[in-house]
Design a protein around this motif. Structure first.
Motif, PDB file in Angstrom:
ATOM      1  N   LYS A   1       0.828  -1.208   0.000  1.00  0.00           N
ATOM      2  CA  LYS A   1       0.000   0.000   0.000  1.00  0.00           C
ATOM      3  C   LYS A   1       0.865   1.263   0.000  1.00  0.00           C
ATOM      4  CE  LYS A   1      -3.908  -2.238   2.309  1.00  0.00           C
ATOM      5  NZ  LYS A   1      -4.747  -2.323   3.533  1.00  0.00           N
ATOM      6  N   VAL A   2       1.912   1.260   0.833  1.00  0.00           N
ATOM      7  CA  VAL A   2       2.811   2.417   0.876  1.00  0.00           C
ATOM      8  C   VAL A   2       3.511   2.591  -0.474  1.00  0.00           C
ATOM      9  CG1 VAL A   2       4.833   3.454   1.965  1.00  0.00           C
ATOM     10  CG2 VAL A   2       3.177   2.200   3.360  1.00  0.00           C
ATOM     11  N   LYS A   3       4.054   1.514  -0.992  1.00  0.00           N
ATOM     12  CA  LYS A   3       4.738   1.572  -2.285  1.00  0.00           C
ATOM     13  C   LYS A   3       3.778   2.038  -3.389  1.00  0.00           C
ATOM     14  CE  LYS A   3       8.493  -1.823  -1.902  1.00  0.00           C
ATOM     15  NZ  LYS A   3       9.461  -1.141  -2.771  1.00  0.00           N
ATOM     16  N   GLY A   4       2.547   1.548  -3.323  1.00  0.00           N
ATOM     17  CA  GLY A   4       1.573   1.918  -4.337  1.00  0.00           C
ATOM     18  C   GLY A   4       1.258   3.398  -4.336  1.00  0.00           C
ATOM     19  N   LEU A   5       1.071   3.983  -3.147  1.00  0.00           N
ATOM     20  CA  LEU A   5       0.764   5.412  -3.063  1.00  0.00           C
ATOM     21  C   LEU A   5       1.945   6.268  -3.504  1.00  0.00           C
ATOM     22  CD1 LEU A   5      -1.332   5.743   0.224  1.00  0.00           C
ATOM     23  CD2 LEU A   5      -2.122   5.880  -2.143  1.00  0.00           C
ATOM     24  N   ILE A   6       3.159   5.852  -3.154  1.00  0.00           N
ATOM     25  CA  ILE A   6       4.341   6.590  -3.605  1.00  0.00           C
ATOM     26  C   ILE A   6       4.431   6.546  -5.126  1.00  0.00           C
ATOM     27  CG2 ILE A   6       6.872   6.635  -3.611  1.00  0.00           C
ATOM     28  CD1 ILE A   6       6.724   5.611  -0.693  1.00  0.00           C
ATOM     29  N   GLY A   7       4.180   5.379  -5.702  1.00  0.00           N
ATOM     30  CA  GLY A   7       4.192   5.255  -7.149  1.00  0.00           C
ATOM     31  C   GLY A   7       3.131   6.110  -7.805  1.00  0.00           C
ATOM     32  N   LEU A   8       1.939   6.171  -7.196  1.00  0.00           N
ATOM     33  CA  LEU A   8       0.845   6.977  -7.744  1.00  0.00           C
ATOM     34  C   LEU A   8       1.195   8.454  -7.757  1.00  0.00           C
ATOM     35  CD1 LEU A   8      -2.171   7.137  -8.675  1.00  0.00           C
ATOM     36  CD2 LEU A   8      -2.734   7.472  -6.247  1.00  0.00           C
ATOM     37  N   TYR A   9       1.749   8.953  -6.652  1.00  0.00           N
ATOM     38  CA  TYR A   9       1.981  10.395  -6.516  1.00  0.00           C
ATOM     39  C   TYR A   9       3.267  10.874  -7.186  1.00  0.00           C
ATOM     40  CZ  TYR A   9      -1.931  11.392  -3.392  1.00  0.00           C
ATOM     41  OH  TYR A   9      -3.191  11.584  -2.876  1.00  0.00           O
ATOM     42  N   VAL A  10       4.319  10.079  -7.122  1.00  0.00           N
ATOM     43  CA  VAL A  10       5.608  10.572  -7.649  1.00  0.00           C
ATOM     44  C   VAL A  10       6.247   9.650  -8.675  1.00  0.00           C
ATOM     45  CG1 VAL A  10       6.102  11.984  -5.616  1.00  0.00           C
ATOM     46  CG2 VAL A  10       6.893   9.615  -5.668  1.00  0.00           C
ATOM     47  N   GLY A  11       5.587   8.543  -9.012  1.00  0.00           N
ATOM     48  CA  GLY A  11       6.102   7.672 -10.059  1.00  0.00           C
ATOM     49  C   GLY A  11       7.406   6.981  -9.717  1.00  0.00           C
TER      50      GLY A  11
END
Length: 234
Positions: free
Chosen positions: A154-164
């Motif tokens: 979940k943490v990795k996913g949100l970081i990927g969503l916001y900053v790629g």
């Protein structure tokens, strides 16, 4: 496995206008085929929290009640897509306001507001400050690839969503530690997003605290390569 509000899901999608023009996609081959490929973009699907407004309302609402593996399409009216067009947001601006010669279709920024030139005659330029695709009905083809259950994902996913970015994450007794890349120090996108990422992690997972760390050594210090597109401007 039925999808509900608050679930973290990985979804792939492509958005199209009424004319069939693809304007957004998570798929690299589709982006290249439609001339919207961004070499700095992150492809392969986005992790979103259902109901958290990570996508337009019509798409976000359509996820609810579906199953993992679902593939389908949804047609979304303006009020649940990019909003209705407001004629009052089309303004005439003196040509002297611009530092370069403008042309119809050119994106511009006036007093901090992004817009698009729709007419340029003589000393006046008409600029449309409406939201991108305002007033249009759009269609999204999408697939729900998986439901994310573990906090690290979940943490990795949100970081990927916001900053790629795909950044290292370590979990320990309710604390998530994220090691950021040195060049992200200069990223306005990161500076604007890191607080929101922390808020959404804490509000939607069992994690109580998130720590961002920067790690430097001789290898990363010589040289630190700055991306001009991510520079913080005064």
């Amino acid at each position: 496995m039925t999808i509900e509000k608050g679930d973290f899901i990985r979804v792939s999608y492509s958005g199209k206008t009424d004319e069939g023009r693809v304007f957004d996609t998570t798929e690299e081959d589709v982006a290249k085929a439609n001339s919207i490929y961004n070499e700095k973009g992150k492809y392969g699907g986005d992790v979103v929290i259902v109901g958290a407004k990570h996508t337009i309302a019509g798409l976000d609402e359509d996820f609810v009640g579906k199953e993992v593996g679902y593939t389908g399409s949804v047609t979304i009216p303006p009020e649940k897509a990019f909003g209705h067009r407001n004629p009052e947001l089309i303004e005439s601006i003196p040509a002297t306001k611009f530092t370069q010669r403008v042309q119809v279709g050119m994106p511009v920024e006036v007093d901090g507001r992004p817009g698009v030139v729709i007419r340029a005659i003589g000393r006046m330029v008409q600029v449309d400050f409406n939201r991108f695709l305002a007033g249009q009905t759009v269609t999204y083809d999408y697939e729900i690839k998986e439901k994310i259950e573990d906090d690290e994902g979940k943490v990795k996913g949100l970081i990927g969503l916001y900053v790629g970015k795909d950044l290292p994450v370590q979990l320990n007794d309710g604390t998530a530690t994220v090691e950021i890349e040195p060049e992200m120090t200069y990223s306005q996108r990161w500076l604007m997003s890191k607080r929101q990422i922390a808020r959404e992690v804490i509000d939607n997972t069992g994690i109580k605290e998130i720590i961002y760390i920067e790690k430097y050594n001789k290898e990363v210090l010589e040289p630190v390569v700055r991306d001009p597109e991510l520079e913080v401007t005064e």
